[in-house]
Scaffold this active site. Structure first.
Site, PDB file in Angstrom:
ATOM      1  N   GLU A  11       0.832  -1.201   0.000  1.00 61.40           N
ATOM      2  CA  GLU A  11       0.000   0.000   0.000  1.00 61.40           C
ATOM      3  C   GLU A  11       0.866   1.249   0.000  1.00 61.40           C
ATOM      4  O   GLU A  11       1.893   1.304   0.684  1.00 61.40           O
ATOM      5  CB  GLU A  11      -0.884   0.028   1.248  1.00 61.40           C
ATOM      6  N   ASP A  50      -6.854  -4.219  12.536  1.00 65.93           N
ATOM      7  CA  ASP A  50      -6.497  -3.091  11.684  1.00 65.93           C
ATOM      8  C   ASP A  50      -6.654  -3.363  10.202  1.00 65.93           C
ATOM      9  O   ASP A  50      -6.085  -2.678   9.370  1.00 65.93           O
ATOM     10  CB  ASP A  50      -5.069  -2.630  11.989  1.00 65.93           C
TER      11      ASP A  50
END
Lengths: 361, 361
Positions: free
Chosen positions: B70, B241
């Site tokens: 990411e 998360d």
């Protein structure tokens, strides 16, 4: 777990190969600038031939009044690459570059970076390589003469790539600043290219089978007007590459068969921004794959509306990564934390301190 | 233009400060891990207080069956930052890290990078700093005891940040692997924290005013059940998360006042993924700015549903950048091409070759 002295040197896994500007220049000189651009063109063609396997993610921009920083990521599902590039026209006032860049290639199956490299020089190389690749499919066979309008930083690379990959021997150079053309001619002396410096764009395109426009002005300009462009030529339009920046009169576009990298991007950034949203364009990857026609007749005007696309950067990163072992022009960066026990990051910190104490003792 | 010997050393403008893993460890040891986390917490608070001046760009992911890479960019209009982070659960099989990262901070007014740094250690520091910051607003006043469930890589940093910033002196540690708790206790020996290793989660939360969950399993888990959580505690939920990874039973969420970083992200990645899309949550920046209430009563259960947000990385990058001159723990990377004449990139290449010839002669 060994009980002996703790090995504190980062493991090989923690290192990422880094190609600095200096090492990029060494590498390009060692391999040869034309050979590098031919290699990159081959890698671009290879990647365009598997076009549909790529994530084509739009550029991610961050804007300020002074300019923009963009991240350009792409991935083929196994390898990931991105380029960081900025564009700040006012930078030259403080002795900084208008455009700089760097890039990263990563193994998407592990997430680990494989390469960090400067990309200012590399982008110049891939842009010219990409132009030559398109021209191999689109320019008239047997082209020997190219007009180059706009003799800035990109022009040298264009001339050398077209010499090597298309057999161009005659360059007809024009720039609004004659000094730029002289610079180009000086740099190309001894390259096997004859450079004729021309006083007008009309003069430059005389007898040229290929017309390259690579001007830098960020505005809607008309470098070529309709009456200047005769039948049968290939136009390699490199300069118009963002909204509000074009080089060609719209009437030229209407007479040309237009070839693009990624239509969604070119319609916003390229010469095509002057045309209707549904104006027909041909995707280059389809030409390379034999799914669409390139040049079909002698009289046809072909136009490559070049804006630069992430897959070209990806291909350039792949090429540099692949030649690293043989050229050796890189350093190793200690970029990735690699604790012996991934669950003990703080322990790694503590142990590294113990080492300093040992050294001090 | 000078006519003397060509100066081929890159100019200062071409260098980007680089903080390697080794230098990050040196810097943290020199400044002190607790001081660094306090500094980062201050920077995060500062940036959260100007929340509305930030571009909040969603993470840009690239997926493979093995994991994800990411890019997390953000900008306040003057400075730009991004983090590269991967998540590959299978990496440990080949001795690689599951998560690694690096980051870049740039001057958006020039586009030039100001800092390239490792971010595996830095992310661990900012995550704990961020938890402590939220707890300063949400935990019961005078808290001294924290339960820490999940004693992996993040737990040490959580304990040290909560000791320094909230006055926690008692840690009650639990992990499914007792060895992990022993490791934590060993690392914290001499830190001024008493660590009690507990046999069950129920035992760990006994007498704790703050409950930190930081487990690593990537699944929908129930680390805490509803009957375990008494009134008045603050829950610092760090482990859940990403989509498909949670730690708390839904009933706890329904009894808690939930505080989040960026609701759009937390509802997908955090404990909140178990709740209706419109379940009320409070944004932390509003608490820090006095626009929303934090803890309002002794009996209230407060829950920080932590997922990690780009502005926290931005603040951490800013902090590291600001302490570079005083710590000196960095190298200079030759990352940006800096030709004397920006229009003569190829000339720079040519001239650098002339230099090699001189050296060879």
């Amino acid at each position: 777990m060994t009980k002996g002295p703790i090995n504190l040197a980062p493991s090989e896994l923690a290192y990422v190969p880094f190609v600095s500007v200096d090492n990029m220049m060494r590498m390009v000189r060692a391999v040869g600038v034309e050979t590098v651009m031919r290699g990159i063109a081959d890698y671009i063609e290879e990647d365009f031939l598997r076009w549909e396997s790529f994530d084509k993610i739009p550029r991610i921009p961050a804007h300020a009044p002074q300019g923009v920083i963009e991240l350009m990521p792409t991935s083929d599902g196994k390898t990931f690459g991105f380029k960081y590039v900025n564009g700040h026209p006012g930078n030259t006032r403080e002795g900084k570059q208008t455009v700089t860049g760097f890039g990263v290639l990563s193994d998407l199956t592990t997430g680990y970076p494989l390469l960090l490299t400067e990309m200012t020089i590399l982008t110049a190389l891939r842009t010219a390589a990409n132009s030559a690749l398109a021209a191999k499919y689109l320019a008239p066979k047997g082209s020997t003469t190219m007009a180059v309008i706009g003799n800035g930083a990109q022009s040298d690379f264009q001339c050398l790539a077209f010499k090597d990959q298309l057999g161009i021997t005659e360059i007809r150079a024009y720039d609004v600043e004659p000094e730029a053309s002289l610079r180009l001619a000086r740099n190309l002396a001894g390259s096997g290219i004859n450079v004729t410096i021309c006083k007008t764009p009309e003069d430059a395109i005389e007898g040229a089978q290929i017309i390259t426009t690579a001007t830098a002005d960020k505005k809607l300009a008309t470098i070529l007007t309709d009456n200047m462009v005769g039948s049968g030529v290939h136009i390699n339009a490199v300069g118009g590459d963002c909204p509000g920046k074009t080089e060609l009169h719209k009437d030229i576009l209407l007479r040309s068969d237009i070839f693009v990298e990624f239509p969604e991007q070119t319609r916003i950034e390229g010469e095509c921004q002057q045309l209707a949203e549904d104006h027909p364009v041909t995707e280059l990857w389809q030409v390379y794959a034999g799914k669409a026609a390139g040049r079909t007749s002698e009289g046809q005007i072909t136009l490559f509306d070049s804006v630069g696309f992430a897959i070209e950067d990806f291909a350039a990163l792949r090429y540099i990564h692949d030649i690293l072992p043989s050229t050796g022009h890189f350093e190793k960066l200690d970029l990735l934390a690699d604790p012996d026990d991934p669950r003990d990051l703080y322990g790694m910190l503590l142990r590294s301190g113990a080492n300093d104490d040992n050294q001090a003792a």
